[in-house]
Scaffold this motif. Structure first.
Motif, PDB file in Angstrom:
ATOM      1  N   VAL A  80       0.842  -1.195   0.000  1.00 15.17           N
ATOM      2  CA  VAL A  80       0.000   0.000   0.000  1.00 15.17           C
ATOM      3  C   VAL A  80       0.877   1.245   0.000  1.00 15.17           C
ATOM      4  CG1 VAL A  80      -1.792   1.285   1.222  1.00 15.17           C
ATOM      5  CG2 VAL A  80      -1.859  -1.222   1.195  1.00 15.17           C
ATOM      6  N   SER A  81       1.887   1.254   0.842  1.00 14.72           N
ATOM      7  CA  SER A  81       2.789   2.395   0.920  1.00 14.72           C
ATOM      8  C   SER A  81       3.465   2.662  -0.413  1.00 14.72           C
ATOM      9  CB  SER A  81       3.835   2.133   2.008  1.00 14.72           C
ATOM     10  OG  SER A  81       4.833   3.129   1.995  1.00 14.72           O
ATOM     11  N   SER A  82       3.962   1.630  -1.044  1.00 15.05           N
ATOM     12  CA  SER A  82       4.640   1.798  -2.338  1.00 15.05           C
ATOM     13  C   SER A  82       3.674   2.326  -3.391  1.00 15.05           C
ATOM     14  CB  SER A  82       5.236   0.466  -2.799  1.00 15.05           C
ATOM     15  OG  SER A  82       6.269   0.036  -1.921  1.00 15.05           O
ATOM     16  N   ALA A  83       2.446   1.816  -3.393  1.00 14.73           N
ATOM     17  CA  ALA A  83       1.451   2.263  -4.371  1.00 14.73           C
ATOM     18  C   ALA A  83       1.138   3.742  -4.172  1.00 14.73           C
ATOM     19  CB  ALA A  83       0.188   1.425  -4.253  1.00 14.73           C
ATOM     20  N   VAL A  84       0.994   4.164  -2.928  1.00 18.79           N
ATOM     21  CA  VAL A  84       0.704   5.565  -2.636  1.00 18.79           C
ATOM     22  C   VAL A  84       1.872   6.456  -3.079  1.00 18.79           C
ATOM     23  CG1 VAL A  84       0.377   7.214  -0.745  1.00 18.79           C
ATOM     24  CG2 VAL A  84      -0.943   5.084  -0.795  1.00 18.79           C
ATOM     25  N   LYS A  85       3.097   6.018  -2.815  1.00 20.96           N
ATOM     26  CA  LYS A  85       4.262   6.795  -3.230  1.00 20.96           C
ATOM     27  C   LYS A  85       4.329   6.921  -4.758  1.00 20.96           C
ATOM     28  CE  LYS A  85       7.151   5.644   0.774  1.00 20.96           C
ATOM     29  NZ  LYS A  85       8.329   4.859   1.252  1.00 20.96           N
ATOM     30  N   CYS A  86       4.051   5.833  -5.470  1.00 21.45           N
ATOM     31  CA  CYS A  86       4.050   5.890  -6.937  1.00 21.45           C
ATOM     32  C   CYS A  86       2.966   6.829  -7.441  1.00 21.45           C
ATOM     33  CB  CYS A  86       3.851   4.491  -7.523  1.00 21.45           C
ATOM     34  SG  CYS A  86       5.275   3.391  -7.363  1.00 21.45           S
ATOM     35  N   ALA A  87       1.781   6.755  -6.850  1.00 18.92           N
ATOM     36  CA  ALA A  87       0.696   7.641  -7.261  1.00 18.92           C
ATOM     37  C   ALA A  87       1.082   9.096  -7.041  1.00 18.92           C
ATOM     38  CB  ALA A  87      -0.577   7.307  -6.493  1.00 18.92           C
ATOM     39  N   GLY A  88       1.701   9.380  -5.894  1.00 24.57           N
ATOM     40  CA  GLY A  88       2.134  10.738  -5.617  1.00 24.57           C
ATOM     41  C   GLY A  88       3.172  11.221  -6.613  1.00 24.57           C
ATOM     42  N   MET A 193      -5.671   2.062  14.759  1.00 25.43           N
ATOM     43  CA  MET A 193      -5.594   1.737  13.336  1.00 25.43           C
ATOM     44  C   MET A 193      -4.149   1.773  12.864  1.00 25.43           C
ATOM     45  SD  MET A 193      -8.755   4.168  12.107  1.00 25.43           S
ATOM     46  CE  MET A 193      -8.560   5.228  13.555  1.00 25.43           C
ATOM     47  N   GLU A 194      -3.801   0.874  11.971  1.00 32.66           N
ATOM     48  CA  GLU A 194      -2.582   1.006  11.183  1.00 32.66           C
ATOM     49  C   GLU A 194      -2.999   1.660   9.880  1.00 32.66           C
ATOM     50  OE1 GLU A 194       0.901  -2.045  10.397  1.00 32.66           O
ATOM     51  OE2 GLU A 194      -0.668  -2.330   8.872  1.00 32.66           O
ATOM     52  N   VAL A 195      -2.344   2.770   9.540  1.00 28.54           N
ATOM     53  CA  VAL A 195      -2.799   3.562   8.399  1.00 28.54           C
ATOM     54  C   VAL A 195      -1.617   4.025   7.562  1.00 28.54           C
ATOM     55  CG1 VAL A 195      -2.888   5.626   9.868  1.00 28.54           C
ATOM     56  CG2 VAL A 195      -4.171   5.586   7.726  1.00 28.54           C
ATOM     57  N   VAL A 196      -1.814   4.016   6.255  1.00 22.76           N
ATOM     58  CA  VAL A 196      -0.817   4.526   5.313  1.00 22.76           C
ATOM     59  C   VAL A 196      -1.204   5.950   4.942  1.00 22.76           C
ATOM     60  CG1 VAL A 196       0.291   4.229   3.073  1.00 22.76           C
ATOM     61  CG2 VAL A 196      -0.356   2.217   4.429  1.00 22.76           C
ATOM     62  N   LEU A 197      -0.268   6.888   5.143  1.00 20.93           N
ATOM     63  CA  LEU A 197      -0.526   8.299   4.872  1.00 20.93           C
ATOM     64  C   LEU A 197      -0.184   8.656   3.426  1.00 20.93           C
ATOM     65  CD1 LEU A 197       0.901   9.890   8.147  1.00 20.93           C
ATOM     66  CD2 LEU A 197      -1.455   9.171   7.643  1.00 20.93           C
ATOM     67  N   ALA A 198      -0.503   9.885   3.041  1.00 18.06           N
ATOM     68  CA  ALA A 198      -0.303  10.322   1.663  1.00 18.06           C
ATOM     69  C   ALA A 198       1.162  10.340   1.261  1.00 18.06           C
ATOM     70  CB  ALA A 198      -0.923  11.709   1.466  1.00 18.06           C
ATOM     71  N   ASN A 199       2.081  10.466   2.222  1.00 16.24           N
ATOM     72  CA  ASN A 199       3.507  10.420   1.892  1.00 16.24           C
ATOM     73  C   ASN A 199       4.070   9.008   1.916  1.00 16.24           C
ATOM     74  OD1 ASN A 199       3.638   9.820   4.605  1.00 16.24           O
ATOM     75  ND2 ASN A 199       4.844  11.630   5.193  1.00 16.24           N
ATOM     76  N   GLY A 200       3.211   8.019   2.171  1.00 11.37           N
ATOM     77  CA  GLY A 200       3.627   6.627   2.195  1.00 11.37           C
ATOM     78  C   GLY A 200       4.024   6.105   3.561  1.00 11.37           C
ATOM     79  N   ASP A 201       4.090   6.977   4.562  1.00  5.37           N
ATOM     80  CA  ASP A 201       4.428   6.511   5.907  1.00  5.37           C
ATOM     81  C   ASP A 201       3.351   5.565   6.435  1.00  5.37           C
ATOM     82  OD1 ASP A 201       6.664   8.077   5.849  1.00  5.37           O
ATOM     83  OD2 ASP A 201       5.953   9.568   7.299  1.00  5.37           O
ATOM     84  N   ILE A 202       3.794   4.544   7.161  1.00  5.65           N
ATOM     85  CA  ILE A 202       2.886   3.609   7.823  1.00  5.65           C
ATOM     86  C   ILE A 202       2.911   3.938   9.304  1.00  5.65           C
ATOM     87  CG2 ILE A 202       2.345   1.193   8.277  1.00  5.65           C
ATOM     88  CD1 ILE A 202       4.044   0.497   5.768  1.00  5.65           C
ATOM     89  N   VAL A 203       1.784   4.401   9.829  1.00  2.00           N
ATOM     90  CA  VAL A 203       1.751   4.898  11.205  1.00  2.00           C
ATOM     91  C   VAL A 203       0.595   4.251  11.963  1.00  2.00           C
ATOM     92  CG1 VAL A 203       2.746   7.107  10.488  1.00  2.00           C
ATOM     93  CG2 VAL A 203       0.256   6.887  10.714  1.00  2.00           C
ATOM     94  N   THR A 204       0.635   4.430  13.272  1.00  6.55           N
ATOM     95  CA  THR A 204      -0.456   4.021  14.149  1.00  6.55           C
ATOM     96  C   THR A 204      -1.256   5.248  14.552  1.00  6.55           C
ATOM     97  OG1 THR A 204       0.758   2.120  15.013  1.00  6.55           O
ATOM     98  CG2 THR A 204      -1.021   2.978  16.383  1.00  6.55           C
ATOM     99  N   ALA A 205      -2.574   5.111  14.572  1.00 12.82           N
ATOM    100  CA  ALA A 205      -3.449   6.190  15.036  1.00 12.82           C
ATOM    101  C   ALA A 205      -4.319   5.663  16.165  1.00 12.82           C
ATOM    102  CB  ALA A 205      -4.330   6.701  13.900  1.00 12.82           C
ATOM    103  N   SER A 206      -4.259   6.333  17.296  1.00 16.47           N
ATOM    104  CA  SER A 206      -5.071   5.965  18.453  1.00 16.47           C
ATOM    105  C   SER A 206      -5.296   7.228  19.277  1.00 16.47           C
ATOM    106  CB  SER A 206      -4.377   4.896  19.300  1.00 16.47           C
ATOM    107  OG  SER A 206      -3.224   5.423  19.934  1.00 16.47           O
ATOM    108  N   LYS A 207      -5.966   7.072  20.384  1.00 12.41           N
ATOM    109  CA  LYS A 207      -6.234   8.226  21.246  1.00 12.41           C
ATOM    110  C   LYS A 207      -4.948   8.839  21.772  1.00 12.41           C
ATOM    111  CE  LYS A 207      -9.391   9.567  24.977  1.00 12.41           C
ATOM    112  NZ  LYS A 207     -10.424   9.076  25.942  1.00 12.41           N
ATOM    113  N   SER A 208      -3.895   8.030  21.940  1.00 15.83           N
ATOM    114  CA  SER A 208      -2.641   8.516  22.501  1.00 15.83           C
ATOM    115  C   SER A 208      -1.535   8.693  21.472  1.00 15.83           C
ATOM    116  CB  SER A 208      -2.149   7.559  23.606  1.00 15.83           C
ATOM    117  OG  SER A 208      -1.965   6.258  23.085  1.00 15.83           O
TER     118      SER A 208
END
Length: 512
Positions: A80-88, A193-208
């Protein structure tokens, strides 16, 4: 949320032909460059010239065919990250698809030329034996999630009734079902959530961790990233539930029909506002000359009989129908609520229809004036040849609802103070298999039906439900109706996380 069996049955069609634009049959130089980037990163893909492209891009709503420049079918977050980076790198908009059930085909991008990321391979479900937090892959469908949680741990999660709906879009934009007044929306139970951002980074999103991102994803997720897996709070599955319904077949030409329909709905509103406990939910199904009030109660039949008696006594007693009432084990009741469809779903979605839908979120009771206007419209304009319609009103709120009890500042979801949510659905009458043409006059007809509810009640601020997305709305209209006062903060966060509007559809955050 609810569709009667007869409605569900005619939606199940597969293997329809798709006409692909001729310029998508061969790959242009710019497309080769994008595909070359994906190939270099070993990202699995389907190009427009591949034999499996046509079924891969067939929309649920055949009225809205769109053609991605390429379909990526990742198996890892790194894909997913690679695909997002290529699209960008090649200035190509990105759309993710979980289940393919988008009313507006936003999973295909909502326009030609996007890079579509099909998450269907992300299908794991793991329940922690100590915390009962479930890790759920974003490519699963609601029926799969329900089955796996129950079979693996006798647990449940609040979600909608249609087994084929994808978990990701459903959860990121709300998610409501027959357990929600008891357990909250699907969105309310996302803890991480584990989420892929627009710059391709793979990050965790939670309350903290990345709390601003967590806030934005929970309500407007498709504009902020691609979730690869969720962690959900789960609950002990009820042992059984009671399903009951009262169905009136009424002559719309009779002088007292409108008055009777108004009294039925008012009785339900009054009971729901003050008396309905969190473990009951109601749905009202309406079409030509027909109104059905149904409910599910998660508890013993004896308790239900005592609880429901005051509501039944408040219905018009002239012609009061004999109810249909039955007890079911938990997982069997989910099958019944899904129209009898098996819960485990195929990897590829194969249901299609040709339709247009409106939604109304009512934060308060509908007034006598509003209800009279609505039922008068249905009586006078309900029969329109070639177009079939139904209206569903689902109970969200009331004094004891655990949807409204959630902190409204805790997520970007803007309609948790809803009392009833309405879905107004129209499609081509009797088309089997469904056709792709929808009558042009049908759009205004459905808008008139919607206005028959809202215009007689100008003192109420009505909103709309983004999971019943209406592509006829302008971006400004959509943002006001779906997000209200949360939109400005969402727009600011879009500028931080996706300044180039890579994650895009015609109503994405940042398009107004």
């Amino acid at each position: 949320m609810v569709k009667l069996n007869s409605i569900l049955a005619h939606l199940a069609f597969a293997h329809l032909a798709v006409s692909i634009p001729t310029d998508y049959g061969t790959t242009t130089t710019s497309n080769k460059t994008l595909i070359g980037c994906l190939d270099a990163a070993n990202v699995p893909l389907i190009s427009a010239s591949d034999a499996d492209y046509a079924p891969a891009v067939m929309p649920f709503n055949l009225r809205l065919p769109f053609f991605p420049v390429v379909v990526v079918v990742p198996t890892t977050a790194e894909h997913v990250s690679s695909a997002v980076k290529c699209a960008g790198a090649f200035k190509t908009k990105v759309a993710a698809r979980s289940g393919g059930h988008s009313y507006a085909a936003f999973g295909l991008g909502g326009a030609d030329g996007s890079l579509m990321i099909d998450m269907k391979k992300f299908r794991d479900v793991i329940v922690d034996p100590n915390t009962f937090i479930a890790t759920v892959g974003s490519g699963l469908r609601l029926g799969d999630v329900a089955t796996r949680l129950y079979n693996d741990a006798r647990r449940g999660l609040p979600h909608g009734t249609c087994p084929g709906v994808g978990i990701a879009g459903h959860a990121l934009h709300g998610g409501f079902g027959y357990m929600s007044r008891m357990w909250g929306t699907t969105l309310d139970n996302i803890v991480e959530m584990e989420v892929v951002l627009a710059n391709g980074d793979i990050v965790t999103a939670s309350k903290s961790t990345n709390p601003d991102l967590y806030w934005a994803l929970r309500g407007a997720g498709s504009s902020f990233g691609i979730v690869t897996n969720f962690k959900f709070t789960t609950y002990p599955a009820p042992g059984s539930g009671v399903r009951a319904s009262w169905s009136w077949t009424l002559d719309d030409s009779a002088s007292d029909t409108v008055e009777k329909k108004v009294k039925i709905f008012q009785a339900l509103q009054d009971f729901s506002e003050e008396s309905a406990p969190s473990n009951i939910v109601f749905g009202v199904f309406m079409t030509n000359g027909f109104i059905d009030v149904s409910c599910v109660y998660w508890g013993p039949r004896a308790e239900f009989d005592t609880l429901i008696a005051p509501l039944v006594a408040s219905f018009p007693q002239d012609g009061l129908p004999t109810p249909t009432i039955a007890d079911y084990p938990y997982i069997d009741l989910l099958v019944v609520l899904g129209g009898g469809e098996q819960l485990p779903q195929p990897e590829n979605y194969t249901k299609h229809d040709t339709f247009f839908t409106k939604s109304i979120v009512a934060p308060t009771k509908l007034t006598t004036k509003s209800l009279t206007s609505f039922f008068t419209f249905l009586g006078e304009r309900g029969v329109e040849p070639s177009l079939s319609w139904f209206v569903i009103a689902d109970l969200y709120g009331g004094k004891y609802s655990n949807i409204a009890a959630q902190d409204p500042a805790g997520s970007s979801y803007a309609i948790r103070d809803s009392f009833f949510t309405f879905q107004l659905y129209s499609n081509i009458d009797g088309a089997n298999p469904p056709v792709t043409a929808y009558p042009p006059w049908g759009f205004e007809y459905m808008n008139e039906m919607s206005r028959s509810i809202t215009e007689p009640q100008p003192e109420t601020k009505f909103q709309a439900y983004v999971n019943y997305v209406d592509p006829s709305l302008s971006p400004q209209e959509a943002h006001e109706l779906y997000y209200g006062s949360n939109y400005q903060r969402l727009r600011e966060l879009k500028g931080r996380y996706d300044p180039e509007l890579l994650f895009w559809n015609p109503q994405a955050i940042g398009t107004s």
